[in-house]
Design a protein around this motif. Structure first.
Motif, mmCIF file in Angstrom:
data_model
loop_
_atom_site.group_PDB
_atom_site.id
_atom_site.type_symbol
_atom_site.label_atom_id
_atom_site.label_comp_id
_atom_site.label_asym_id
_atom_site.label_seq_id
_atom_site.Cartn_x
_atom_site.Cartn_y
_atom_site.Cartn_z
ATOM 1 N N THR A 197 0.999 7.565 -10.125
ATOM 2 C CA THR A 197 1.977 6.529 -10.424
ATOM 3 C C THR A 197 2.904 7.016 -11.524
ATOM 4 O O THR A 197 2.460 7.649 -12.472
ATOM 5 C CB THR A 197 1.264 5.259 -10.901
ATOM 6 O OG1 THR A 197 0.418 4.814 -9.858
ATOM 7 C CG2 THR A 197 2.242 4.184 -11.254
ATOM 8 N N GLU B 149 -0.115 -1.903 -17.363
ATOM 9 C CA GLU B 149 0.345 -0.550 -17.633
ATOM 10 C C GLU B 149 0.020 -0.061 -19.024
ATOM 11 O O GLU B 149 0.611 0.889 -19.495
ATOM 12 C CB GLU B 149 1.864 -0.486 -17.414
ATOM 13 C CG GLU B 149 2.213 -0.535 -15.959
ATOM 14 C CD GLU B 149 3.443 -1.365 -15.708
ATOM 15 O OE1 GLU B 149 4.362 -1.269 -16.520
ATOM 16 O OE2 GLU B 149 3.472 -2.110 -14.727
ATOM 17 N N THR C 91 9.055 0.653 -6.102
ATOM 18 C CA THR C 91 8.602 -0.722 -5.954
ATOM 19 C C THR C 91 8.691 -1.455 -7.285
ATOM 20 O O THR C 91 8.509 -0.853 -8.347
ATOM 21 C CB THR C 91 7.155 -0.748 -5.411
ATOM 22 O OG1 THR C 91 6.705 -2.092 -5.361
ATOM 23 C CG2 THR C 91 6.211 0.058 -6.277
ATOM 24 N N HIS D 177 6.713 -3.988 -8.287
ATOM 25 C CA HIS D 177 5.354 -4.250 -8.764
ATOM 26 C C HIS D 177 4.529 -2.987 -8.517
ATOM 27 O O HIS D 177 4.373 -2.566 -7.382
ATOM 28 C CB HIS D 177 4.815 -5.447 -7.967
ATOM 29 C CG HIS D 177 3.422 -5.842 -8.295
ATOM 30 N ND1 HIS D 177 2.785 -6.858 -7.623
ATOM 31 C CD2 HIS D 177 2.538 -5.387 -9.192
ATOM 32 C CE1 HIS D 177 1.577 -7.012 -8.109
ATOM 33 N NE2 HIS D 177 1.381 -6.128 -9.052
ATOM 34 N N GLU D 178 3.994 -2.429 -9.569
ATOM 35 C CA GLU D 178 3.251 -1.167 -9.417
ATOM 36 C C GLU D 178 1.843 -1.414 -8.877
ATOM 37 O O GLU D 178 0.855 -1.049 -9.499
ATOM 38 C CB GLU D 178 3.155 -0.442 -10.757
ATOM 39 C CG GLU D 178 4.459 0.156 -11.212
ATOM 40 C CD GLU D 178 4.272 0.959 -12.487
ATOM 41 O OE1 GLU D 178 4.417 0.368 -13.563
ATOM 42 O OE2 GLU D 178 3.979 2.156 -12.390
ATOM 43 N N GLN E 260 4.351 6.728 -5.950
ATOM 44 C CA GLN E 260 4.885 5.411 -6.291
ATOM 45 C C GLN E 260 5.709 5.483 -7.567
ATOM 46 O O GLN E 260 5.251 6.017 -8.580
ATOM 47 C CB GLN E 260 3.730 4.425 -6.508
ATOM 48 C CG GLN E 260 4.178 3.085 -7.109
ATOM 49 C CD GLN E 260 3.006 2.139 -7.372
ATOM 50 O OE1 GLN E 260 2.901 1.101 -6.773
ATOM 51 N NE2 GLN E 260 2.126 2.524 -8.289
ATOM 52 N N GLY F 71 7.368 2.843 -10.125
ATOM 53 C CA GLY F 71 7.459 1.425 -10.459
ATOM 54 C C GLY F 71 8.667 1.139 -11.323
ATOM 55 O O GLY F 71 9.000 1.920 -12.213
#
Ligand code: ZN
Length: 314
Positions: A128, A141, A211, A213-214, A227, A229
């Motif tokens: 991420t 996070e 995205t 929302h992670e 991903q 975020g």
């Protein structure tokens, strides 16, 4: 002493009024209206598994209202007392603080904590894009914090399914064969879904998705995607200009075609960013709640289709 005795009497009174036949039911302490096992799940994917594994023998309620965002759920005293009365509580510790508190307070006899079953990853381990400079009010996070969203990797679900089946069998031993059979059938569906994801995401022009929302770290980890975020979970929290600029750079460098948002929180940031960059905005659902006829599998298939379009998979 008087008050203690009185409280005990008040607690006993409703039990005494129950029909005698209940004494012979599979789960003597059932809080459901019938003789099914009363399961209380903390939010949707856990509720779905409990329903599928329990079948006709259980009644499943969720502490998170249908279609609501589960991260910041708050519980009324009445809901806390439902935790106390449930035959089985299914939750994920570290995800919903109010539920953690209710479980600690009521100490239910039968509990499945998904965090005991799943080897949860921290955000950094998932590929991420981390941005520790941003404060997330929902505990998503913070450096090294565990990512709760294991259910978005279908290959992780069978371990949890088996744990639910085992604990239901402890509550209701007569149903053990049913629970085992239901778990096996459900796990076959998760394995099929995992295979569809593997096949569907094997050959793509891009492996990076953006995205709001992670939530998709486990999905990215499983299927070798990246991903990125934009912001935390709070629909009111605007990402910093610095973060937005960094995401814009990634979008341009990697030829990202789509900014994903979810339905349970405001799509404003994602839509604005997509419009500014002249690319698409589309739904990628973290499966934290459902509306209408959708269920875990229908949403997961929608997510796969959306990713295949965004990543140009063949
Ligand atoms: Zn989430």
């Amino acid at each position: 002493m008087f008050s203690t005795g009185r409280r005990a009497l008040l607690r006993l009174a409703p039990l005494a009024a129950l029909p005698v036949v209940l004494a012979g039911c599979a789960a003597g302490s059932s809080a459901a209206d019938d003789d099914t096992v009363a399961v209380l799940a903390s939010f949707y994917p856990l509720q779905f598994v409990a329903e599928q594994v329990g079948g006709d023998r259980v009644t499943v309620d969720s502490l998170t209202p249908p279609g609501a965002e589960p991260h910041d759920v708050e519980l009324s005293p009445a809901q806390v007392s439902r935790v106390d009365r449930a035959d089985l509580v299914v939750y994920l510790s570290g995800f919903q603080a109010a539920v953690d508190d209710a479980v600690a307070q009521t100490a239910p006899e039968h509990v499945v904590d998904a965090a005991d079953v799943e080897d949860l990853l921290t955000l950094e381990q998932e590929g991420t894009e981390s941005h520790a400079d941003e404060v997330d009010e929902h505990g998503h996070e913070e450096g090294g914090a565990l990512d709760p969203h294991f259910w978005l990797d279908p290959s992780r679900m069978p371990a949890f399914v088996d744990a639910v089946a085992a604990e239901l069998s402890a509550v209701d031993p007569e149903g053990a064969d049913d629970y085992a059979a239901n778990a096996e059938a459900l796990n076959a569906r998760f394995e099929d879904l995992d295979q569809r994801y593997q096949d569907g995401l094997a050959t793509c022009e891009s492996r990076t998705f953006v995205t709001s929302h992670e939530a998709f770290g486990y999905l990215a980890h499983r299927y070798d995607l990246h991903q990125v975020g934009i912001s935390g979970l709070d629909p009111d929290a605007e990402p910093s200009p610095k973060r937005l600029a960094a995401v814009e750079d990634i979008v341009r460098e990697e030829g990202v075609t789509t900014i994903f948002f979810e339905q349970l929180v405001s799509p404003k940031v994602a839509r604005t960013l997509a419009a500014d960059l002249g690319i698409d905005a589309a739904v990628l659902d973290p499966i934290e709640g459902v509306t209408g006829d959708a269920d875990y599998f229908s949403i997961a298939d929608d997510n796969l289709a959306a990713l295949r379009v965004a990543l140009s998979c063949s």
